[in-house]
Design an enzyme around this catalytic site. Structure first.
Site, short mmCIF file in Angstrom:
data_model
loop_
_atom_site.label_atom_id
_atom_site.label_comp_id
_atom_site.label_asym_id
_atom_site.label_seq_id
_atom_site.Cartn_x
_atom_site.Cartn_y
_atom_site.Cartn_z
N GLU A 192 4.13 -2.21 -21.48
CA GLU A 192 3.69 -3.36 -22.28
C GLU A 192 2.20 -3.65 -22.09
OE1 GLU A 192 6.39 -6.43 -21.02
OE2 GLU A 192 8.11 -5.49 -22.01
N LYS A 242 3.80 -17.17 -26.50
CA LYS A 242 4.25 -16.87 -27.87
C LYS A 242 3.67 -17.89 -28.85
CE LYS A 242 8.57 -14.78 -26.20
NZ LYS A 242 10.05 -14.79 -26.31
N ARG A 291 10.34 -22.50 -19.47
CA ARG A 291 11.27 -22.66 -20.59
C ARG A 291 12.14 -23.92 -20.43
NH1 ARG A 291 12.91 -16.22 -20.64
NH2 ARG A 291 11.32 -15.51 -22.13
N ASN A 304 11.01 -19.55 -27.04
CA ASN A 304 11.02 -19.95 -25.63
C ASN A 304 9.66 -19.79 -24.92
OD1 ASN A 304 10.96 -17.19 -25.48
ND2 ASN A 304 13.02 -16.95 -24.65
N ARG A 351 9.11 -14.09 -13.89
CA ARG A 351 10.41 -14.31 -14.55
C ARG A 351 11.08 -15.57 -14.00
NH1 ARG A 351 12.13 -11.11 -18.97
NH2 ARG A 351 14.26 -11.14 -18.17
N PHE A 410 18.76 -10.02 -33.79
CA PHE A 410 17.65 -10.97 -33.68
C PHE A 410 16.28 -10.29 -33.72
CE2 PHE A 410 18.93 -10.10 -29.26
CZ PHE A 410 17.73 -9.71 -28.68
N HIS A 438 6.80 -14.70 -22.84
CA HIS A 438 7.40 -13.40 -22.52
C HIS A 438 6.88 -12.99 -21.15
CE1 HIS A 438 8.45 -9.12 -22.72
NE2 HIS A 438 7.25 -8.91 -22.19
N TYR A 455 8.83 -4.51 -28.56
CA TYR A 455 10.25 -4.87 -28.48
C TYR A 455 11.17 -3.69 -28.78
CZ TYR A 455 9.27 -9.89 -27.91
OH TYR A 455 8.87 -11.12 -27.43
#
Ligand code: DAT
Ligand code: MG
Length: 140
Positions: free
Chosen positions: A132, A11, A104, A118, A87, A59, A121, A51
């Site tokens: 995605e 990000k 993170r 964070n 993940r 948010f 993704h 998203y």
């Protein structure tokens, strides 16, 4: 065999802080293969598509603004159970409680912003990954 592909985004906070290499390094050191990579400036339309599951959440708008605040790096990683595996490498959503040892947990903290920043993704299922990857790498 259960070879999967997942979409990983570094990000804008991660790119701005010079952590792109660190993220890619962790992915590669874990043993996953990077099969596609690009840096881009995302626009609103692309991010709303990415998203879509968060439509209606408070948010979402701060998230989209944050994700447009600078360039991001998108990559596709491949390997057995890479979706679950990345993940785990990323850690939980909230960096304050993400375990040390995770991306993170090691590299992010609460910045007091409306949206959690964070660093990364990672797709959360085979269906999300397929969807995605097609958004960020239509050529694949
Ligand atoms: P993840 O990125 O761990 O899959 P998510 O898909 O639920 O988390 O949310 C997407 C991003 O939105 C997340 O990385 C950070 C932000 N976010 C999620 N929940 C939030 C909340 N309650 N308040 C602020 N930002 C949030
Ligand atoms: Mg998610």
């Amino acid at each position: 065999m259960n070879i999967e592909r997942t979409l990983i985004l570094v990000k804008p906070d991660g790119v701005a802080r010079g952590l792109t290499g660190e993220v890619i390094s962790r992915v590669e050191h874990k043993g996953y293969k990077v099969v596609a990579l690009r840096m881009l400036q995302a626009d609103r339309a692309l991010l709303l598509k990415h998203y879509a599951e968060h439509e209606g959440k408070p948010f979402l708008e701060p998230l989209v603004e944050f994700m447009m605040s600078g360039p991001l790096v998108a990559l596709v990683a491949e390997g057995n159970r890479v979706i679950e595996g990345f993940r785990k490498l990323a850690g939980v959503t909230d960096p304050t409680v993400a375990e040390p040892g995770t991306i993170r947990g090691d590299l992010a903290r609460d910045q007091g912003t409306k949206v959690i920043q964070n660093i990364v993704h990672g797709s959360d299922s085979v269906e999300s990954a397929t969807r995605e990857i097609a958004i960020f790498f239509p050529e694949l």
